[in-house]
Design an enzyme around this catalytic site. Structure first.
Site, PDB file in Angstrom:
ATOM      1  N   ASP A  25       0.878  -1.164   0.000  1.00  0.00           N
ATOM      2  CA  ASP A  25       0.000   0.000   0.000  1.00  0.00           C
ATOM      3  C   ASP A  25       0.918   1.217   0.000  1.00  0.00           C
ATOM      4  O   ASP A  25       1.490   1.573   1.025  1.00  0.00           O
ATOM      5  CB  ASP A  25      -0.887  -0.043   1.256  1.00  0.00           C
ATOM      6  CG  ASP A  25      -1.740   1.221   1.413  1.00  0.00           C
ATOM      7  OD1 ASP A  25      -1.687   2.089   0.528  1.00  0.00           O
ATOM      8  OD2 ASP A  25      -2.451   1.325   2.428  1.00  0.00           O
ATOM      9  N   LYS A  87       3.068  11.322  -3.173  1.00  0.00           N
ATOM     10  CA  LYS A  87       2.079  10.663  -4.033  1.00  0.00           C
ATOM     11  C   LYS A  87       1.194  11.683  -4.755  1.00  0.00           C
ATOM     12  O   LYS A  87       0.709  11.431  -5.849  1.00  0.00           O
ATOM     13  CB  LYS A  87       1.224   9.732  -3.182  1.00  0.00           C
ATOM     14  CG  LYS A  87       0.262   8.844  -3.920  1.00  0.00           C
ATOM     15  CD  LYS A  87      -0.318   7.829  -2.955  1.00  0.00           C
ATOM     16  CE  LYS A  87      -1.377   6.945  -3.568  1.00  0.00           C
ATOM     17  NZ  LYS A  87      -1.888   6.000  -2.556  1.00  0.00           N
ATOM     18  N   GLU A 186      -7.116   0.558  -4.668  1.00  0.00           N
ATOM     19  CA  GLU A 186      -7.121   0.394  -3.217  1.00  0.00           C
ATOM     20  C   GLU A 186      -8.454  -0.129  -2.667  1.00  0.00           C
ATOM     21  O   GLU A 186      -8.449  -1.050  -1.844  1.00  0.00           O
ATOM     22  CB  GLU A 186      -6.738   1.722  -2.548  1.00  0.00           C
ATOM     23  CG  GLU A 186      -5.256   2.027  -2.720  1.00  0.00           C
ATOM     24  CD  GLU A 186      -4.901   3.493  -2.527  1.00  0.00           C
ATOM     25  OE1 GLU A 186      -5.760   4.266  -2.074  1.00  0.00           O
ATOM     26  OE2 GLU A 186      -3.752   3.860  -2.831  1.00  0.00           O
ATOM     27  N   ASP A 208     -13.045   5.157   1.361  1.00  0.00           N
ATOM     28  CA  ASP A 208     -11.628   5.219   1.769  1.00  0.00           C
ATOM     29  C   ASP A 208     -11.185   6.670   1.902  1.00  0.00           C
ATOM     30  O   ASP A 208     -10.985   7.362   0.909  1.00  0.00           O
ATOM     31  CB  ASP A 208     -10.775   4.486   0.721  1.00  0.00           C
ATOM     32  CG  ASP A 208      -9.280   4.527   1.051  1.00  0.00           C
ATOM     33  OD1 ASP A 208      -8.872   5.260   1.978  1.00  0.00           O
ATOM     34  OD2 ASP A 208      -8.513   3.829   0.360  1.00  0.00           O
TER      35      ASP A 208
HETATM   36  P1  ADP Z   1      -2.964   7.261   3.091  1.00  0.00           P
HETATM   37  O1  ADP Z   1      -3.740   6.149   2.473  1.00  0.00           O
HETATM   38  O2  ADP Z   1      -3.274   8.582   2.461  1.00  0.00           O
HETATM   39  O3  ADP Z   1      -1.506   7.015   3.219  1.00  0.00           O
HETATM   40  P2  ADP Z   1      -3.796   6.432   5.737  1.00  0.00           P
HETATM   41  O4  ADP Z   1      -4.912   5.516   5.439  1.00  0.00           O
HETATM   42  O5  ADP Z   1      -2.558   5.882   6.328  1.00  0.00           O
HETATM   43  O6  ADP Z   1      -3.492   7.433   4.557  1.00  0.00           O
HETATM   44  O7  ADP Z   1      -4.378   7.542   6.705  1.00  0.00           O
HETATM   45  C1  ADP Z   1      -3.579   8.561   7.136  1.00  0.00           C
HETATM   46  C2  ADP Z   1      -4.472   9.626   7.702  1.00  0.00           C
HETATM   47  O8  ADP Z   1      -5.212   9.071   8.778  1.00  0.00           O
HETATM   48  C3  ADP Z   1      -3.672  10.789   8.250  1.00  0.00           C
HETATM   49  O9  ADP Z   1      -4.280  12.011   7.851  1.00  0.00           O
HETATM   50  C4  ADP Z   1      -3.776  10.563   9.731  1.00  0.00           C
HETATM   51  O10 ADP Z   1      -3.687  11.788  10.453  1.00  0.00           O
HETATM   52  C5  ADP Z   1      -5.162   9.967   9.839  1.00  0.00           C
HETATM   53  N1  ADP Z   1      -5.382   9.248  11.069  1.00  0.00           N
HETATM   54  C6  ADP Z   1      -4.696   8.206  11.586  1.00  0.00           C
HETATM   55  N2  ADP Z   1      -5.181   7.862  12.786  1.00  0.00           N
HETATM   56  C7  ADP Z   1      -6.228   8.713  13.029  1.00  0.00           C
HETATM   57  C8  ADP Z   1      -7.151   8.882  14.107  1.00  0.00           C
HETATM   58  N3  ADP Z   1      -7.087   8.132  15.179  1.00  0.00           N
HETATM   59  N4  ADP Z   1      -8.073   9.856  14.002  1.00  0.00           N
HETATM   60  C9  ADP Z   1      -8.116  10.652  12.932  1.00  0.00           C
HETATM   61  N5  ADP Z   1      -7.302  10.544  11.870  1.00  0.00           N
HETATM   62  C10 ADP Z   1      -6.351   9.585  11.942  1.00  0.00           C
HETATM   63 MG    MG Z   2      -4.597   4.541   1.875  1.00  0.00          MG
END
Ligand code: ADP
Ligand code: MG
Length: 625
Positions: A25, A87, A186, A208
């Site tokens: 991912d 990205k 995804e 998502d």
């Molecule tokens: P990406 O797919 O864009 O890499 P992720 O699925 O890893 O992203 O999500 C990252 C986002 O999730 C970030 O903006 C992070 O701040 C947010 N995030 C992670 N944990 C929490 C939480 N407990 N509450 C709110 N937002 C969260």
């Molecule tokens: Mg993601």
């Protein structure tokens, strides 16, 4: 539209040995790698308990770059050399990046051929090269965990990624020395992780919301087969936007001007994110922030205030939700289940608003950060050949319509968005002027009517059209989109058979020479790697060719081929399969040429049949399966 089950050629011949494969991912904010170990898909950690690799690359004046810093301090100390959210720049041209650039501290430079690069102490790097660093780190992590070299990976991309962005992702993987078995959307990966195909039949929505992108997909499950009905989203909407809203509130509350220096602004963003993540589990969050003038500001954010602040951002996700229902031609009441994916779906008010929109309680049981990597790992395990008997592959859709420019700067769509891939469509065009001997084919992507409002993918010229009166020449344009969503286009003048075509490589892209050059620079065993890369390219090409032929045979082999012709193609196919995984690239090349020859006539007939079907008002797919 009917669906087929495609059996993957890479699986034969099978050995009892377990092949090392991984799902990646490659996220805007966080990246993960997962693999199937003892029949269980698990994410692979860094050895210190961390599973998520922050998608951050810090370039140093000397030595190799550091990837996945967890210490946010680095952003504060060295914002110009610490690249995050790369990205968002993947596959983007200089113009696109200019629109996004003011949100980031980096210095963008225009390199030769208009491809944007980011300036660092270690040199100028393209987004593709930065992503490759992240992929290399994940590759190392996986190879350590699995005890040897990876045979192949599945990398996920947002469903909304266009052709250029997908190609950029593949380029990054190639630079990192990874063999990409497949790019996978995804949300589709999340569906695989949930094993939704094992469950009840019905229509499901995958929501998502990550750090930088939003995707919504509508999937239908029936008779054990997945169908992606439609996808929509926003490639620049996510948790980062929530952070920004909170950061603005913080600046305002703390009396810090927006003209504060970059380091200070980055620190405010950091506090905003901490507060947001904490407010998932608690009702209020206390800040203690040093202002630029050295004074300490202390304050508190209550969850109710937080929710009021972020509601407009969450609301922006609902427009694509409405659009996707319209595209899938279903009512919100047709949705049985909603699956939550992405870190931002941890926020309770996101769950509430999405639940209210879809009139149901969303699924949150699998860790929303890991669910995509887990699905990708399951898919990689199948594609690499570890699951005899489990041949089912998901079919994806193209996210944006593909077409060509016609007179008056209008777009003629050949493949409408949300068409299931792989797909081949052909359409006839004619000359506009008397005696016209050449025709420019301008390939565009997008939903708008005017060429100028869409994204230009490529331009090429068909020459050697015999001079005729206007409208007499028949030029057949064929679009073919492979299983990764990559497009090739060809044009053929039917009376003379003059033909020309291209694989659409986005204009931003790296040339083969550039990739080869960078490979040579970045790897120590230069000559070995170049020949391995050549071999891999042939292997990947062979796999793709086999796949395309098998789809074609399943679709209309019965209808268009005699028994002898079919046997000839089967033999050429088997010959290619026999050498496909070997290390003799010349043998693969020869077998591919033979297969091409054996199927040339068949391809011709398929094209004619598809025109015939189009003319008689049928889609090719209606005859299949
Ligand atoms: P990406 O797919 O864009 O890499 P992720 O699925 O890893 O992203 O999500 C990252 C986002 O999730 C970030 O903006 C992070 O701040 C947010 N995030 C992670 N944990 C929490 C939480 N407990 N509450 C709110 N937002 C969260
Ligand atoms: Mg993601």
């Amino acid at each position: 539209m009917s669906l087929m089950q495609i059996s993957e050629p890479g699986e034969a011949p099978r050995t009892a040995e377990h092949r090392r494969a991984a799902g990646i991912d490659l996220g805007t904010t966080n990246s993960l790698v997962a693999s199937v170990i003892d029949e269980q898909a698990v994410t692979l950690g860094d050895g210190q308990g961390g599973q998520l690799l922050p998608s951050v690359v810090r370039y140093l004046a000397s030595g190799s770059p550091r990837v996945g810093l967890t210490d946010q301090q680095f952003i504060h100390d060295d914002p110009l050399n610490t690249i995050s959210s790369v990205k968002r720049f993947m596959g983007r041209g200089v113009e696109d990046i200019r629109k996004l650039a003011d949100q980031f501290p980096y210095e963008f430079v225009r390199a030769e051929r208009g491809m944007p690069r980011i300036r660092t102490v270690a040199g100028d790097f393209s987004p593709v090269e930065v992503s490759a660093e992240i992929l290399k780190a994940l590759k190392t992590r996986a190879e350590q965990a699995l005890g040897g070299e990876l045979e192949g990976v599945v990398i996920t991309v947002p469903a909304y990624f266009d052709d250029a962005q997908r190609q950029a992702t593949k380029d990054a993987a190639q630079l990192a020395g990874l063999k990409v078995l497949r790019l996978l959307n995804e949300p589709t990966a999340a569906a695989i992780a949930y094993g939704l195909d094992q469950g009840a039949e019905g229509i499901h929505a995958i929501y998502d919301l990550g750090g930088g992108t939003f995707d919504i997909s509508i999937l239908r499950f029936s008779k054990g087969v997945f169908e992606v009905l439609a996808t929509a989203g926003d490639s620049a909407l996510g948790g980062d936007d929530i952070d920004r809203v909170i950061a603005e509130w913080l600046l305002d509350q703390a009396g810090i001007g927006a003209d504060a220096d970059q380091g200070c602004l980055q620190e405010i963003m950091y506090h905003a994110r901490k507060a947001k993540e904490a407010l998932t589990a608690q009702d209020s969050f206390a800040f203690s922030i040093e202002r630029p003038d050295g004074a300490l500001w202390q304050g508190r954010l209550e969850r109710v205030v937080f929710e009021d602040l972020i509601r407009p951002v969450i609301k922006r996700t609902l427009a694509p939700c409405k659009r996707v229902l319209r595209d899938a031609n279903i009512d919100v009441r047709d949705i049985c289940e909603v699956v939550m994916v992405g870190g931002s779906t941890r926020i309770p008010c996101v769950r509430d608003m999405v639940g209210a929109f879809f009139h149901c309680q969303p699924h949150v049981d699998i860790d929303p950060d890991k669910v995509v990597a887990i699905g990708a790992a399951i898919q990689a395990d199948i594609l690499v050949g570890n699951k005899p008997g489990d041949d089912m592959l998901l079919l994806d859709v193209i996210p944006l319509s593909l077409g060509i420019e016609t007179m008056g700067g209008l777009v003629e769509k050949l493949i409408p968005r949300n068409t299931t891939i792989p797909v081949t469509r052909a359409q006839k065009f004619t000359t506009f002027k008397d005696g016209q001997t050449a025709m420019v084919i301008h390939v565009v992507q997008g939903e708008r009517e005017l060429v100028s409002d869409n994204r230009s993918l490529a331009r090429f010229e068909l020459q050697g059209i015999p001079p005729m009166v206007a409208g007499a020449a028949h030029i057949q344009v064929t679009f073919q989109v492979d299983a990764d969503g990559l497009l090739s286009v060809s044009a053929r003048e039917l009376s003379t058979g003059v033909e020309t075509g291209i694989v659409v490589k986005p204009s931003y892209g790296l040339s083969e020479e550039e990739i080869e050059h960078m490979l040579r620079d970045s790897l120590t065993h230069a000559s070995d790697d170049v020949s391995i890369r050549r071999l891999r390219e042939y292997q990947v090409e062979a796999e793709r060719a086999i796949n395309v032929i098998q789809v074609a045979l399943a679709e209309n082999g019965e209808r268009l081929l005699s028994r002898e012709e079919r046997a000839r193609i089967d033999m050429a196919l088997a010959a290619l399969q026999a050498v496909q995984d070997g290390d003799d690239y010349l043998a693969i090349k020869q077998a591919m040429t033979n297969l091409d020859r054996a199927t040339a006539e068949f391809a011709e007939r398929r094209m004619n049949a598809s025109i015939h079907d189009a003319l008689t008002g049928h889609k090719v797919n209606e005859f299949s399966g």
